[in-house]
Design a protein around this motif. Sequence first.
Motif, mmCIF file in Angstrom:
data_model
loop_
_atom_site.group_PDB
_atom_site.id
_atom_site.type_symbol
_atom_site.label_atom_id
_atom_site.label_comp_id
_atom_site.label_asym_id
_atom_site.label_seq_id
_atom_site.Cartn_x
_atom_site.Cartn_y
_atom_site.Cartn_z
ATOM 1 N N ASP A 365 41.979 36.622 49.157
ATOM 2 C CA ASP A 365 42.646 35.808 49.609
ATOM 3 C C ASP A 365 43.326 34.569 48.304
ATOM 4 O O ASP A 365 43.469 33.622 48.310
ATOM 5 N N GLY A 366 43.663 35.659 47.445
ATOM 6 C CA GLY A 366 45.001 34.962 46.578
ATOM 7 C C GLY A 366 43.937 34.548 44.986
ATOM 8 O O GLY A 366 45.237 33.597 44.139
ATOM 9 N N ASN A 367 43.135 34.373 45.259
ATOM 10 C CA ASN A 367 41.741 33.742 44.600
ATOM 11 C C ASN A 367 41.694 34.660 42.619
ATOM 12 O O ASN A 367 42.787 34.243 41.703
ATOM 13 N N VAL A 368 41.817 36.287 42.952
ATOM 14 C CA VAL A 368 42.028 36.726 41.621
ATOM 15 C C VAL A 368 43.631 36.671 41.970
ATOM 16 O O VAL A 368 44.330 37.599 41.927
ATOM 17 N N LYS A 369 43.993 36.874 40.099
ATOM 18 C CA LYS A 369 45.771 37.117 40.026
ATOM 19 C C LYS A 369 45.891 37.756 39.494
ATOM 20 O O LYS A 369 46.771 38.583 39.457
ATOM 21 N N GLU A 370 44.656 38.738 38.609
ATOM 22 C CA GLU A 370 45.079 39.739 37.585
ATOM 23 C C GLU A 370 44.079 40.464 37.033
ATOM 24 O O GLU A 370 42.448 39.543 37.965
ATOM 25 N N PHE A 371 43.433 41.833 37.173
ATOM 26 C CA PHE A 371 42.054 42.518 36.233
ATOM 27 C C PHE A 371 42.272 43.649 35.856
ATOM 28 O O PHE A 371 43.487 44.333 36.352
ATOM 29 N N THR A 372 41.420 43.907 35.231
ATOM 30 C CA THR A 372 41.377 45.344 34.462
ATOM 31 C C THR A 372 40.277 45.963 34.690
ATOM 32 O O THR A 372 39.095 45.376 34.651
ATOM 33 N N ILE A 373 40.248 47.305 35.112
ATOM 34 C CA ILE A 373 39.219 48.193 34.463
ATOM 35 C C ILE A 373 38.441 48.900 33.506
ATOM 36 O O ILE A 373 40.142 49.638 33.202
ATOM 37 N N LYS A 374 37.814 48.829 32.798
ATOM 38 C CA LYS A 374 37.413 50.484 31.322
ATOM 39 C C LYS A 374 36.336 50.682 31.938
ATOM 40 O O LYS A 374 34.707 50.255 31.910
ATOM 41 N N GLN A 375 36.348 51.845 32.064
ATOM 42 C CA GLN A 375 34.871 52.771 31.640
ATOM 43 C C GLN A 375 35.115 52.928 30.126
ATOM 44 O O GLN A 375 35.088 53.177 29.467
ATOM 45 N N THR A 376 33.100 52.487 30.501
ATOM 46 C CA THR A 376 32.601 52.819 28.868
ATOM 47 C C THR A 376 31.573 53.314 28.960
ATOM 48 O O THR A 376 31.740 54.285 27.600
#
Length: 436
Positions: A365-376
Motif C-alpha cells: 500500500d506504499g505506507n512503509v517507506k524503508e525497513f531493516t531487519i536485525k537478528q538478535t
Amino acid sequence: MLPLFDLSLQFNGYPIQEAKAELQKITAFTISEKERFIESKKKEIVAFHLNNNPFYQELVGTKSFNNWTELPILNKQNLQKPLTERLSNGFSIKNVYVNKTSGSSGDPFVFARDKFSHALFWASTAFRFGWYGVDLNTSYQARFYGIPMDFMGYQKERIKDFLGKRFRLPIFDLSDPVLEKFLRHFKTKKFDYINGYTSSIVLFAKFLQQKNIILIDVCPSLKACMVTSEMLFEEDKKLLEKQLGIPIINEYGASELDIIAFQNPEGEWQVNAETLFVEILDENGTVLPYGKKGRIVITSLFNKAHPFIRYDIGDIGILDKKSTVHKPILKQLIGRTNDVAILPSGKKAPGLTFYYITKSIIEDDGNVKEFTIKQTTIDTFIIKYVSDIVLSQPQIKKIEEAITLYLEPNLKFSFIQKDTLKRNKRGKLKQFKSMV
C-alpha cells in the motif's frame, strides 16, 4: 568546454589519457586476443607481487607458482594491518592513491592503487557510463551520496564535485521537506544523469509517487540513473523506471577494485573483464562452473601498488551459463556472505530472504517507506520501519505467516516504527544484520 575532470586527474599525477588508450586497446581485442590478454595479465600481476611485495610473498609462502588455483584466497581479515606493511617495493603513501572501504561488510580497511591503476579505474567508469551518452567531463550529475561532516573532508568533496560536474544531494536526512528541496533542484538544474545509493533514490521515487510526479517531466535533460552500493530489487527497479522516466542502470562495484559489473544496453549485467578477473568459488575454494552459486573472488589485473589477487570480496553471486572469459555476465548478486541468518533448526538463510518476504507484503500500500531487519538471537528478529501509519496486526500476522511458510515456524519478531533509519557514515543502509 575544458575537460576539467580529466585535467584534474592528470594534474594530480593520474595518467588518464594513457589509461584511456590502454582500455581502448583492450576493448578492441578479438575474443581469442582478449582471452590470451587475461591469462597473461593474471600471470604478470602475480609474478610482480611475488617478487616485489613482502606481504603477498608471506601469504603465498613461495616466490613462484605453477597453478592459478593453488594461489591462496585473500580475504578482508588478511588486509587489516597497516597499509605500509602491504605496499609493494617502490611504493609509499606519497606516490599512490589511498582510500578506505566503507565497512558495510563489517571489515573496513585502507587500500591503495598505483597511479596508472587509479587512472584506469576512471577510464573504466567513463567507458561504461559512455554506453548511455554520459560523459564524465561534460555531463551534469545529481549525486545521491553521503558527505564527510568534518570541515576539511567536506570542502575536499565539494571541490571534487565541482571538478567532476556533480551536484551532491546529501542523504543523511531524507525527510519529506528535504526531498522537496531535492525536487526543487531537479526543477531548476539541467541534470544529465543521477548516480547514487539505491535505497536513497528509491525513497526519492516513493516521494515522487506520492506527489504524482514523473521526474523527466520536471527535468527533461535527464538521460539515465545509475544505482550502486546496495541491492536493487526488481520491484524497486520498476518503481524507479516509472517515477523517474529514464533507464535505470544497475552498477555493482567495490571502491578497492573497480566497477565489477555494469548493466549494458542489452539489459545484461556485464562483468568487467578489462581490468578485473572474476571467479565464483565454493566454500572449499574450488572454482565453480557458470550457473552455480558461490563466493565472488576477484583479481585486479593492473594494481601493482597493492595485491588484490583472488580476493574474496564477501559477496555471493552466480555467473550466467552464457558467460565467456571474454564477456562474463553476472546473472545474480545474492548478498553478502556475512548476511546469513542461522535458524533454530540449523538451516542457513540469506538475510535477503527475510527482506524479500517482508518487502513483498508490507509495501503493497506504499505506507512503509524503508525497513531493516536485525537478528538478535537465533530465533528473534527486530524489524525497524519508517511509515506514516503503524503496521496493523493483520499485516504483522501476514508477514509472520509468510516467514513460517518460506523459512520455519516459531521465529519471534518485534516491529518498531521509526521516523528515520540509521545509515552508516557514508549514507549506506544496512538492510539485514545478524548478531548471532
